[in-house]
Design a protein around this motif. Structure first.
Motif, PDB file in Angstrom:
ATOM      1  N   ALA A  80       0.735  -1.289  -0.291  1.00 53.84           N
ATOM      2  CA  ALA A  80      -0.239  -0.086  -0.021  1.00 53.84           C
ATOM      3  C   ALA A  80       0.779   1.237  -0.030  1.00 53.84           C
ATOM      4  CB  ALA A  80      -0.981   0.110   1.200  1.00 53.84           C
ATOM      5  N   ILE A  81       2.124   1.158   0.694  1.00 52.11           N
ATOM      6  CA  ILE A  81       2.857   2.277   0.456  1.00 52.11           C
ATOM      7  C   ILE A  81       3.347   2.615  -0.779  1.00 52.11           C
ATOM      8  CG2 ILE A  81       5.145   3.416   1.490  1.00 52.11           C
ATOM      9  CD1 ILE A  81       4.569   1.567   3.905  1.00 52.11           C
ATOM     10  N   TRP A  82       3.914   1.572  -1.488  1.00 52.79           N
ATOM     11  CA  TRP A  82       4.104   1.891  -2.900  1.00 52.79           C
ATOM     12  C   TRP A  82       3.411   2.598  -3.866  1.00 52.79           C
ATOM     13  CZ3 TRP A  82       9.218   2.139  -3.564  1.00 52.79           C
ATOM     14  CH2 TRP A  82      10.075   1.517  -3.039  1.00 52.79           C
ATOM     15  N   THR A  83       2.026   2.238  -3.916  1.00 51.59           N
ATOM     16  CA  THR A  83       0.913   2.560  -4.692  1.00 51.59           C
ATOM     17  C   THR A  83       0.433   4.134  -4.123  1.00 51.59           C
ATOM     18  OG1 THR A  83      -0.510   1.184  -3.503  1.00 51.59           O
ATOM     19  CG2 THR A  83       0.091   0.389  -5.730  1.00 51.59           C
ATOM     20  N   ALA A  84       0.769   4.281  -2.836  1.00 42.35           N
ATOM     21  CA  ALA A  84       0.349   5.606  -2.210  1.00 42.35           C
ATOM     22  C   ALA A  84       1.281   6.503  -2.845  1.00 42.35           C
ATOM     23  CB  ALA A  84       0.525   5.478  -0.750  1.00 42.35           C
ATOM     24  N   ILE A 106     -12.944  10.450  -5.308  1.00 44.44           N
ATOM     25  CA  ILE A 106     -12.441   9.229  -6.207  1.00 44.44           C
ATOM     26  C   ILE A 106     -11.668   8.430  -5.449  1.00 44.44           C
ATOM     27  CG2 ILE A 106     -11.338   8.432  -8.015  1.00 44.44           C
ATOM     28  CD1 ILE A 106     -12.197  10.834  -9.589  1.00 44.44           C
ATOM     29  N   GLU A 107     -10.808   9.183  -4.662  1.00 41.81           N
ATOM     30  CA  GLU A 107      -9.777   8.568  -3.615  1.00 41.81           C
ATOM     31  C   GLU A 107     -10.462   7.832  -2.682  1.00 41.81           C
ATOM     32  OE1 GLU A 107     -11.195  11.587  -1.984  1.00 41.81           O
ATOM     33  OE2 GLU A 107      -9.963  11.885  -3.670  1.00 41.81           O
ATOM     34  N   ALA A 108     -11.593   8.570  -1.799  1.00 39.82           N
ATOM     35  CA  ALA A 108     -12.406   7.785  -0.733  1.00 39.82           C
ATOM     36  C   ALA A 108     -13.088   6.489  -1.231  1.00 39.82           C
ATOM     37  CB  ALA A 108     -13.402   8.845  -0.203  1.00 39.82           C
ATOM     38  N   MET A 109     -13.611   6.492  -2.543  1.00 46.08           N
ATOM     39  CA  MET A 109     -14.048   5.339  -3.248  1.00 46.08           C
ATOM     40  C   MET A 109     -12.929   4.175  -3.381  1.00 46.08           C
ATOM     41  SD  MET A 109     -16.218   6.878  -6.437  1.00 46.08           S
ATOM     42  CE  MET A 109     -17.243   8.414  -6.234  1.00 46.08           C
ATOM     43  N   LEU A 110     -11.866   4.804  -3.512  1.00 45.96           N
ATOM     44  CA  LEU A 110     -10.653   3.638  -3.848  1.00 45.96           C
ATOM     45  C   LEU A 110     -10.363   2.890  -2.456  1.00 45.96           C
ATOM     46  CD1 LEU A 110      -8.393   5.347  -6.434  1.00 45.96           C
ATOM     47  CD2 LEU A 110      -9.820   3.345  -6.827  1.00 45.96           C
ATOM     48  N   LEU A 111     -10.323   3.986  -1.320  1.00 47.00           N
ATOM     49  CA  LEU A 111     -10.116   3.457  -0.124  1.00 47.00           C
ATOM     50  C   LEU A 111     -11.088   2.384   0.284  1.00 47.00           C
ATOM     51  CD1 LEU A 111      -8.978   6.774   1.880  1.00 47.00           C
ATOM     52  CD2 LEU A 111      -7.756   4.625   2.009  1.00 47.00           C
ATOM     53  N   THR A 112     -12.358   2.749   0.128  1.00 45.02           N
ATOM     54  CA  THR A 112     -13.501   1.933   0.509  1.00 45.02           C
ATOM     55  C   THR A 112     -13.360   0.571  -0.254  1.00 45.02           C
ATOM     56  OG1 THR A 112     -14.839   3.952   1.117  1.00 45.02           O
ATOM     57  CG2 THR A 112     -16.020   1.886   0.806  1.00 45.02           C
ATOM     58  N   LEU A 113     -13.332   0.772  -1.406  1.00 48.39           N
ATOM     59  CA  LEU A 113     -13.217  -0.543  -2.289  1.00 48.39           C
ATOM     60  C   LEU A 113     -12.069  -1.535  -2.136  1.00 48.39           C
ATOM     61  CD1 LEU A 113     -14.720  -2.104  -4.503  1.00 48.39           C
ATOM     62  CD2 LEU A 113     -13.242  -0.786  -6.204  1.00 48.39           C
ATOM     63  N   GLY A 114     -10.764  -0.839  -1.692  1.00 47.80           N
ATOM     64  CA  GLY A 114      -9.758  -1.559  -1.600  1.00 47.80           C
ATOM     65  C   GLY A 114      -9.853  -2.421  -0.177  1.00 47.80           C
ATOM     66  N   ALA A 115     -10.329  -1.718   0.875  1.00 47.60           N
ATOM     67  CA  ALA A 115     -10.542  -2.154   2.357  1.00 47.60           C
ATOM     68  C   ALA A 115     -11.386  -3.200   2.120  1.00 47.60           C
ATOM     69  CB  ALA A 115     -10.845  -1.206   3.268  1.00 47.60           C
ATOM     70  N   PHE A 116     -12.574  -2.893   1.673  1.00 46.56           N
ATOM     71  CA  PHE A 116     -13.670  -3.982   1.555  1.00 46.56           C
ATOM     72  C   PHE A 116     -13.173  -5.443   0.933  1.00 46.56           C
ATOM     73  CE2 PHE A 116     -17.269  -5.641  -0.820  1.00 46.56           C
ATOM     74  CZ  PHE A 116     -18.130  -6.237   0.438  1.00 46.56           C
ATOM     75  N   PHE A 130      -5.282  -5.869  -3.658  1.00 47.70           N
ATOM     76  CA  PHE A 130      -6.557  -5.253  -3.194  1.00 47.70           C
ATOM     77  C   PHE A 130      -6.076  -3.883  -1.973  1.00 47.70           C
ATOM     78  CE2 PHE A 130      -9.370  -9.080  -3.395  1.00 47.70           C
ATOM     79  CZ  PHE A 130      -9.713  -8.743  -4.897  1.00 47.70           C
ATOM     80  N   ARG A 131      -4.868  -4.303  -1.486  1.00 45.70           N
ATOM     81  CA  ARG A 131      -4.186  -3.267  -0.645  1.00 45.70           C
ATOM     82  C   ARG A 131      -3.363  -2.271  -1.473  1.00 45.70           C
ATOM     83  NH1 ARG A 131      -4.025  -3.076   4.561  1.00 45.70           N
ATOM     84  NH2 ARG A 131      -2.180  -1.765   4.571  1.00 45.70           N
ATOM     85  N   MET A 132      -2.861  -2.686  -2.741  1.00 45.85           N
ATOM     86  CA  MET A 132      -2.336  -1.891  -3.550  1.00 45.85           C
ATOM     87  C   MET A 132      -3.390  -0.525  -4.299  1.00 45.85           C
ATOM     88  SD  MET A 132       0.318  -4.195  -5.711  1.00 45.85           S
ATOM     89  CE  MET A 132       1.035  -3.051  -6.598  1.00 45.85           C
ATOM     90  N   LEU A 133      -4.536  -1.403  -4.306  1.00 43.53           N
ATOM     91  CA  LEU A 133      -5.825  -0.465  -4.752  1.00 43.53           C
ATOM     92  C   LEU A 133      -6.031   0.572  -3.754  1.00 43.53           C
ATOM     93  CD1 LEU A 133      -8.159   0.240  -6.707  1.00 43.53           C
ATOM     94  CD2 LEU A 133      -9.292  -1.680  -5.541  1.00 43.53           C
ATOM     95  N   MET A 134      -6.023   0.116  -2.450  1.00 40.14           N
ATOM     96  CA  MET A 134      -6.391   0.913  -1.337  1.00 40.14           C
ATOM     97  C   MET A 134      -5.253   1.964  -1.118  1.00 40.14           C
ATOM     98  SD  MET A 134      -6.957  -0.276   2.716  1.00 40.14           S
ATOM     99  CE  MET A 134      -5.220  -0.838   2.619  1.00 40.14           C
ATOM    100  N   GLY A 135      -4.053   1.459  -1.295  1.00 43.90           N
ATOM    101  CA  GLY A 135      -2.898   2.599  -1.063  1.00 43.90           C
ATOM    102  C   GLY A 135      -2.989   3.685  -1.967  1.00 43.90           C
ATOM    103  N   PHE A 136      -3.390   3.241  -3.357  1.00 41.67           N
ATOM    104  CA  PHE A 136      -3.493   4.234  -4.068  1.00 41.67           C
ATOM    105  C   PHE A 136      -4.551   5.319  -3.967  1.00 41.67           C
ATOM    106  CE2 PHE A 136      -5.342   5.671  -8.878  1.00 41.67           C
ATOM    107  CZ  PHE A 136      -4.113   6.067  -9.026  1.00 41.67           C
TER     108      PHE A 136
END
Length: 494
Positions: A80-84, A106-116, A130-136
């Motif tokens: 998640a750090i690398w994609t952040a 959009i970033e909140a949507m990515l956070l929500t989707l990645g964590a879920f 999925f954590r890479m998606l969340m990190g983005f």
């Protein structure tokens, strides 16, 4: 700038609408801290379940205990750090290019989707994806939320409001610890880690709608888009009117002009954040090397297979010990909030780095070592722990907060989210390097020498702050950023 069109906005008193914007921006940072810290608890739950209770979680255990365990553990911890980093750079660029409003939410949507989706992962590679998606999404949150808060804030409370957005990280850290400990204590490991992962989706989900409804900031609307009516409408959100009747825009700069004017500033904001995250992630992730001689491990020293209930109790205690540094650091966030507009950003950042260097140096000098490990201290261990814990307080009442606040104030409106994004990405680069490098350093030079290294790094952070970071306290953003504004007649002639 002789005539400030945002004078009414800057002179407002703190209002409920400021607080509403703070909540909208801050919940992302609550989630950021939660999701970045909970992964340590997830890894511990899966690994220790096998080591101490003989429990295998198919699709996960075989990766974290096999021949390539170090690779998979490091990849999971840092994914998640690398994609952040990518998210910070991309959203920072888009926030200036397209506007804050166009990408906010959009970033909140990515956070929500990645964590879920992380909670539903069927194996470790899927969890990493999925954590890479969340990190983005985490990365995207940094430049956009900080800038929206700074551009809506009044001058008197701007430091307080922007640092309050960031202080949600402190709350997210505490909640991550509570969720991790309670889940470990009450649920079987194969369910506990999924609950830890999934709860991170909730706070970000609560602000997606609010973020999409936030109007474009008055400053971006007027100075970047030249849209007077949109700027006035945004100001009305806070109950005030802009004193402007002709287009006023911020001068565009070429890349060479930007670096000529703001290059040294970028060294200051990016360099100090890089150094801060080396210390923050290094001591946070690997604090057990210092804590172990003081508290010991709750798990049995000799190999025995624990019952589920015994394992759950020991795991919960172990997670609590790992959370102690964040509990100690928690008041530091809000001390910074309270004093940000009184002491100023630069003073708080300087004293934070100096105190970090002093504390790391003291702990290294009183530590007793055997090989690469600390075995005790020349003073009582509880006193040594109290001294060491203060480093977490001064990290948060210091550069961990100010490195977030300052880049949201010191760059011109057309380059503000870009400047913040580059600075934040530099910090996460330091975090990513630390996450990979520190296990090797622990094995080769030991925690005592790491503390000496961190003391030196903190001194460098203080030097960079002193020479390259300005003080934005009690100044309009346009003055702080040395904004070059052009009125309508000059705009039309271009």
């Amino acid at each position: 700038m002789s005539n400030n069109p945002f004078k009414s906005l800057d002179s407002l008193k703190l209002s409920f609408n400021h607080i509403k914007i703070w909540y909208t921006a801050g919940m992302g940072f609550f989630t950021d801290a939660y999701d970045l810290l909970i992964i340590g608890y997830i890894i511990a739950t899966i690994e220790y379940a096998h080591t101490y209770a003989g429990i295998i979680i198919p699709g996960f255990t075989e990766y974290l205990i096999g021949h390539n365990a170090a690779f998979w553990t490091g990849l999971l911890a840092s994914s998640a750090i690398w994609t952040a980093i990518i998210g910070q750079l991309l959203f920072g660029y888009l926030g200036d290019r397209l506007g804050r409003k166009s990408v906010y939410g959009i970033e909140a949507m990515l956070l929500t989707l990645g964590a879920f989706l992380s909670a539903l992962a069927w194996n470790l590679p899927a969890l990493i994806a999925f954590r890479m998606l969340m990190g983005f999404g985490i990365g995207g949150d940094y430049p956009i939320s900080s800038t929206i808060m700074s551009e809506y804030a009044n001058v008197k409370d701007r430091g307080k409001l922007v640092s309050l957005v960031f202080a949600n990280q402190g709350i997210g850290s505490i909640v991550a610890a509570v969720v991790g400990i309670v889940s470990a204590l009450t649920l079987p490991p194969d369910i506990a880690w999924r609950v830890m992962a999934g709860i991170g989706a909730i706070p970000a989900a609560t602000v997606i709608y609010l973020r999409r409804k936030v109007p474009e900031t008055p400053r971006y609307s007027l100075l970047a888009k030249g849209n007077i009516e949109e700027a006035k409408k945004a100001a009305e959100l806070l109950g005030t009117k802009l004193d402007v009747d002709k287009r006023v825009i911020s001068k565009r700069l070429s890349i060479s002009e930007f670096f000529a004017k703001y290059g040294l500033l970028l060294i200051g904001t990016a360099g100090t954040w890089f150094i801060l995250d080396i210390a923050f992630y290094g001591t946070g992730t690997y604090s057990s090397a210092v804590l172990a001689p003081i508290f010991g491990s709750p798990f049995p020293a000799t190999h025995v297979t624990l019952s589920l209930a015994e394992f759950q109790a020991d795991l919960a205690k172990d997670l609590f010990l790992g959370a102690i540094p964040f509990l100690v650091g928690f008041p530091g966030y809000f001390t910074a909030v309270a004093l940000m507009d009184k002491l100023g950003r630069k003073v708080i950042q300087l004293q934070g780095f100096v105190m970090m260097a002093l504390i790391y140096g003291i702990v290294a000098s009183i530590a007793l070592t055997s090989g690469t490990k600390i075995t005790g201290f020349i003073i009582p261990s509880t006193l040594a722990f109290a001294i060491y814990s203060l480093s977490y307080f001064f990290i948060d009442f210091g550069p961990n907060t100010t490195t977030f606040v300052i880049p949201a104030e010191v760059y011109p409106v057309r380059y503000r989210t870009t400047g913040h994004g580059i600075s934040a990405a530099s910090g996460k680069l330091g975090a990513a390097i630390t996450t990979y490098l520190f296990p090797l350093l622990l094995a080769s030079i030991g925690i005592k020498n790491i503390l000496i290294m961190l003391a030196i790094v903190s001194i460098i952070g203080a030097v960079l702050t002193y020479f390259f970071v300005p003080e934005p306290k009690h100044k309009p953003l346009e003055e702080v950023a040395k904004e070059e504004l052009e009125e309508e007649q000059n705009v039309q002639s271009q």
